[in-house]
Design a protein around this motif. Structure first.
Motif, PDB file in Angstrom:
ATOM      1  N   ALA A 176       0.829  -1.632   0.290  1.00  0.00           N
ATOM      2  CA  ALA A 176       0.326  -0.268   0.098  1.00  0.00           C
ATOM      3  C   ALA A 176       0.624   1.568   0.030  1.00  0.00           C
ATOM      4  CB  ALA A 176      -0.609   0.134   1.450  1.00  0.00           C
ATOM      5  N   ARG A 177      -0.055   2.070  -0.256  1.00  0.00           N
ATOM      6  CA  ARG A 177       1.395   3.476  -0.543  1.00  0.00           C
ATOM      7  C   ARG A 177      -0.439   5.253  -0.704  1.00  0.00           C
ATOM      8  NH1 ARG A 177       0.708   1.741  -5.694  1.00  0.00           N
ATOM      9  NH2 ARG A 177       0.074   2.500  -6.991  1.00  0.00           N
ATOM     10  N   PHE A 178       0.436   6.084   0.212  1.00  0.00           N
ATOM     11  CA  PHE A 178      -0.288   6.902   0.398  1.00  0.00           C
ATOM     12  C   PHE A 178       0.408   8.210   0.516  1.00  0.00           C
ATOM     13  CE2 PHE A 178      -1.162  10.962   3.066  1.00  0.00           C
ATOM     14  CZ  PHE A 178      -2.478  11.099   2.966  1.00  0.00           C
ATOM     15  N   ARG A 179      -0.265   9.286  -1.032  1.00  0.00           N
ATOM     16  CA  ARG A 179       0.692  10.818  -0.981  1.00  0.00           C
ATOM     17  C   ARG A 179      -0.414  11.526  -0.498  1.00  0.00           C
ATOM     18  NH1 ARG A 179       5.515  12.124  -2.195  1.00  0.00           N
ATOM     19  NH2 ARG A 179       5.358  14.259  -2.832  1.00  0.00           N
ATOM     20  N   CYS A 180      -0.630  12.729  -0.155  1.00  0.00           N
ATOM     21  CA  CYS A 180      -1.001  13.403   0.032  1.00  0.00           C
ATOM     22  C   CYS A 180      -0.863  14.745  -0.434  1.00  0.00           C
ATOM     23  CB  CYS A 180      -0.962  14.729   1.454  1.00  0.00           C
ATOM     24  SG  CYS A 180      -1.967  16.250   1.580  1.00  0.00           S
ATOM     25  N   GLY A 181      -1.783  15.066  -1.957  1.00  0.00           N
ATOM     26  CA  GLY A 181      -1.819  15.939  -2.882  1.00  0.00           C
ATOM     27  C   GLY A 181      -1.604  17.367  -1.819  1.00  0.00           C
ATOM     28  N   SER A 182      -1.948  18.160  -1.440  1.00  0.00           N
ATOM     29  CA  SER A 182      -2.217  19.304  -0.627  1.00  0.00           C
ATOM     30  C   SER A 182      -0.676  19.039   0.302  1.00  0.00           C
ATOM     31  CB  SER A 182      -3.139  19.198   0.548  1.00  0.00           C
ATOM     32  OG  SER A 182      -3.143  20.346   1.081  1.00  0.00           O
ATOM     33  N   CYS A 183      -0.021  18.199   1.373  1.00  0.00           N
ATOM     34  CA  CYS A 183       1.402  18.799   1.876  1.00  0.00           C
ATOM     35  C   CYS A 183       2.227  17.872   1.364  1.00  0.00           C
ATOM     36  CB  CYS A 183       0.895  18.452   3.492  1.00  0.00           C
ATOM     37  SG  CYS A 183       0.543  17.672   3.878  1.00  0.00           S
ATOM     38  N   GLY A 184       2.182  17.340   0.727  1.00  0.00           N
ATOM     39  CA  GLY A 184       3.059  15.657   0.117  1.00  0.00           C
ATOM     40  C   GLY A 184       3.572  15.195   1.209  1.00  0.00           C
ATOM     41  N   ALA A 185       2.840  15.030   2.008  1.00  0.00           N
ATOM     42  CA  ALA A 185       2.943  13.532   3.334  1.00  0.00           C
ATOM     43  C   ALA A 185       2.829  12.308   2.252  1.00  0.00           C
ATOM     44  CB  ALA A 185       2.365  13.495   4.970  1.00  0.00           C
ATOM     45  N   ALA A 186       3.933  11.264   2.714  1.00  0.00           N
ATOM     46  CA  ALA A 186       3.644  10.134   2.267  1.00  0.00           C
ATOM     47  C   ALA A 186       4.186   9.168   2.883  1.00  0.00           C
ATOM     48  CB  ALA A 186       4.934   9.994   0.921  1.00  0.00           C
ATOM     49  N   LEU A 187       3.405   7.887   2.584  1.00  0.00           N
ATOM     50  CA  LEU A 187       3.558   7.124   3.762  1.00  0.00           C
ATOM     51  C   LEU A 187       4.055   5.539   2.650  1.00  0.00           C
ATOM     52  CD1 LEU A 187       0.562   7.188   6.110  1.00  0.00           C
ATOM     53  CD2 LEU A 187       3.145   7.736   6.197  1.00  0.00           C
ATOM     54  N   ASP A 188       4.252   4.377   3.267  1.00  0.00           N
ATOM     55  CA  ASP A 188       4.463   3.977   2.157  1.00  0.00           C
ATOM     56  C   ASP A 188       4.480   2.475   3.069  1.00  0.00           C
ATOM     57  OD1 ASP A 188       5.025   0.698   0.698  1.00  0.00           O
ATOM     58  OD2 ASP A 188       6.100   2.602  -1.186  1.00  0.00           O
ATOM     59  N   SER A 189       3.494   0.905   2.989  1.00  0.00           N
ATOM     60  CA  SER A 189       4.105  -0.128   3.253  1.00  0.00           C
ATOM     61  C   SER A 189       4.788  -0.751   3.582  1.00  0.00           C
ATOM     62  CB  SER A 189       2.941  -1.481   2.787  1.00  0.00           C
ATOM     63  OG  SER A 189       2.712  -1.436   1.520  1.00  0.00           O
ATOM     64  N   ALA A 190       5.489  -1.024   2.443  1.00  0.00           N
ATOM     65  CA  ALA A 190       7.301  -1.120   2.544  1.00  0.00           C
ATOM     66  C   ALA A 190       8.286  -0.773   3.439  1.00  0.00           C
ATOM     67  CB  ALA A 190       7.854  -1.118   0.886  1.00  0.00           C
ATOM     68  N   ALA A 191       8.033   0.879   3.790  1.00  0.00           N
ATOM     69  CA  ALA A 191       8.948   0.968   4.750  1.00  0.00           C
ATOM     70  C   ALA A 191       8.140   0.335   6.102  1.00  0.00           C
ATOM     71  CB  ALA A 191       8.852   2.711   4.800  1.00  0.00           C
ATOM     72  N   GLY A 192       6.766   0.140   6.013  1.00  0.00           N
ATOM     73  CA  GLY A 192       6.749  -0.105   7.674  1.00  0.00           C
ATOM     74  C   GLY A 192       5.419   0.571   8.015  1.00  0.00           C
ATOM     75  N   ASP A 193       5.135   1.670   7.688  1.00  0.00           N
ATOM     76  CA  ASP A 193       5.178   2.591   8.519  1.00  0.00           C
ATOM     77  C   ASP A 193       3.447   2.960   9.160  1.00  0.00           C
ATOM     78  OD1 ASP A 193       6.775   4.501   7.194  1.00  0.00           O
ATOM     79  OD2 ASP A 193       5.566   4.694   4.893  1.00  0.00           O
ATOM     80  N   TRP A 194       3.311   3.534   9.930  1.00  0.00           N
ATOM     81  CA  TRP A 194       1.911   3.351  10.494  1.00  0.00           C
ATOM     82  C   TRP A 194       1.695   4.730  11.162  1.00  0.00           C
ATOM     83  CZ3 TRP A 194      -2.266   0.370  10.644  1.00  0.00           C
ATOM     84  CH2 TRP A 194      -3.128   0.364  11.448  1.00  0.00           C
ATOM     85  N   VAL A 195       0.320   4.893  11.089  1.00  0.00           N
ATOM     86  CA  VAL A 195       0.119   6.607  11.270  1.00  0.00           C
ATOM     87  C   VAL A 195      -0.984   6.556  12.911  1.00  0.00           C
ATOM     88  CG1 VAL A 195       1.640   7.891  10.327  1.00  0.00           C
ATOM     89  CG2 VAL A 195      -0.851   7.468   9.818  1.00  0.00           C
ATOM     90  N   GLY A 196      -1.566   4.954  13.093  1.00  0.00           N
ATOM     91  CA  GLY A 196      -2.988   4.938  14.427  1.00  0.00           C
ATOM     92  C   GLY A 196      -2.411   4.642  15.020  1.00  0.00           C
ATOM     93  N   PRO A 197      -3.426   4.290  15.723  1.00  0.00           N
ATOM     94  CA  PRO A 197      -3.822   3.626  17.180  1.00  0.00           C
ATOM     95  C   PRO A 197      -2.586   2.536  17.812  1.00  0.00           C
ATOM     96  CG  PRO A 197      -5.526   3.212  16.781  1.00  0.00           C
ATOM     97  CD  PRO A 197      -4.422   4.054  15.400  1.00  0.00           C
ATOM     98  N   VAL A 198      -1.889   2.785  18.408  1.00  0.00           N
ATOM     99  CA  VAL A 198      -1.262   1.864  19.384  1.00  0.00           C
ATOM    100  C   VAL A 198      -1.322   1.240  20.622  1.00  0.00           C
ATOM    101  CG1 VAL A 198       1.120   1.523  16.899  1.00  0.00           C
ATOM    102  CG2 VAL A 198       0.879   3.107  19.636  1.00  0.00           C
ATOM    103  N   HIS A 199      -0.420   0.461  20.950  1.00  0.00           N
ATOM    104  CA  HIS A 199      -1.011  -0.197  22.549  1.00  0.00           C
ATOM    105  C   HIS A 199       0.208  -1.218  22.453  1.00  0.00           C
ATOM    106  CE1 HIS A 199      -2.889  -4.366  21.093  1.00  0.00           C
ATOM    107  NE2 HIS A 199      -1.924  -4.517  23.083  1.00  0.00           N
ATOM    108  N   TYR A 200       1.330  -0.435  24.023  1.00  0.00           N
ATOM    109  CA  TYR A 200       2.776  -1.538  24.425  1.00  0.00           C
ATOM    110  C   TYR A 200       1.643  -2.470  25.644  1.00  0.00           C
ATOM    111  CZ  TYR A 200       4.006   2.335  22.322  1.00  0.00           C
ATOM    112  OH  TYR A 200       4.782   2.781  20.976  1.00  0.00           O
TER     113      TYR A 200
END
Length: 219
Positions: free
Chosen positions: A56-80
């Motif tokens: 998966a991939r995401f790129r914001c057309g407004s601010c240019g923020a990018a996420l890529d599943s190959a890099a292990g990106d995650w910006v959602g909730p987590v618990h430890y």
């Protein structure tokens, strides 16, 4: 000997009747309408299923923020969470679990209270991504764009096709399952979505989201 079910023999669609064919929520996860985690602008997560994982991939057309599943990106909730024997009485186990959010310091050790002697021990913890059926995309944890609060609960969807499937289910007074397991999308819907008294409310909420989804597809 295993018996293979011939799905082509299932009845054709009938007005007023919904047949659960067993498909899962992941059917709609290849194109997910989201909001950017930085600027809140609408955008799309695009994904491909390649056995046995999503790319998966995401790129914001407004601010240019990018996420890529190959890099292990995650910006959602987590618990430890973690566990260890009590450092004082040896009781097994002293457990610790704390929520976390992206951007916050990542804990490696937290205090856990022994249920036997009541003393506190330091517990090593590791993080896990939270996928709990809330209004976040399944690939990066981004907030979904197609979200509609109702008096019974929050309705959300990945895209227009997802909404159309929910609409077909909601408007059907007769709902059947073709021998499928409890892993299908429709079998896992919240109870309030299945109640007849919420049918009119659900239909209106879905129609509002469909207008929004189709507008975003054209823009």
């Amino acid at each position: 000997m295993a018996i293979r079910r011939n799905r082509s023999l299932r009845p054709a669609p009938v007005a007023g009747r919904h047949l659960d064919d067993g498909h899962r929520l992941t059917r709609y996860a290849d194109r997910v309408a989201v909001r950017c985690h930085r600027c809140d602008a609408p955008g799309w997560v695009l994904a491909d299923w390649r056995p046995y994982q999503w790319t998966a991939r995401f790129r914001c057309g407004s601010c240019g923020a990018a996420l890529d599943s190959a890099a292990g990106d995650w910006v959602g909730p987590v618990h430890y969470s973690g566990r260890r024997p009590c450092g004082y009485c040896g009781y097994q186990w002293v457990c610790a679990c704390v929520p976390g959010k992206p951007g916050q310091p990542v804990p490696t050790v937290v205090s856990g209270l022994c249920p036997h002697c009541g003393r506190s021990s330091e517990v090593s913890v590791s993080g896990q991504r939270v996928r709990d059926g809330e209004a976040n995309d399944p690939h990066f944890g981004l907030p979904l764009l197609l979200v509609e609060p109702t008096r019974a609960g929050v309705l959300w969807a990945y895209n227009a096709a997802h909404l159309e499937a929910l609409q077909e289910y909601v408007v059907s007074p007769l709902r059947e399952r073709a021998g499928v397991s409890n892993g299908s999308m429709f079998s896992r819907l919240p109870g309030w979505m299945k109640l007849g008294r919420n049918r009119a409310m659900m239909r209106k909420a879905i129609e509002r989201l469909l207008v929004k989804a189709r507008h975003d597809q054209r823009s």
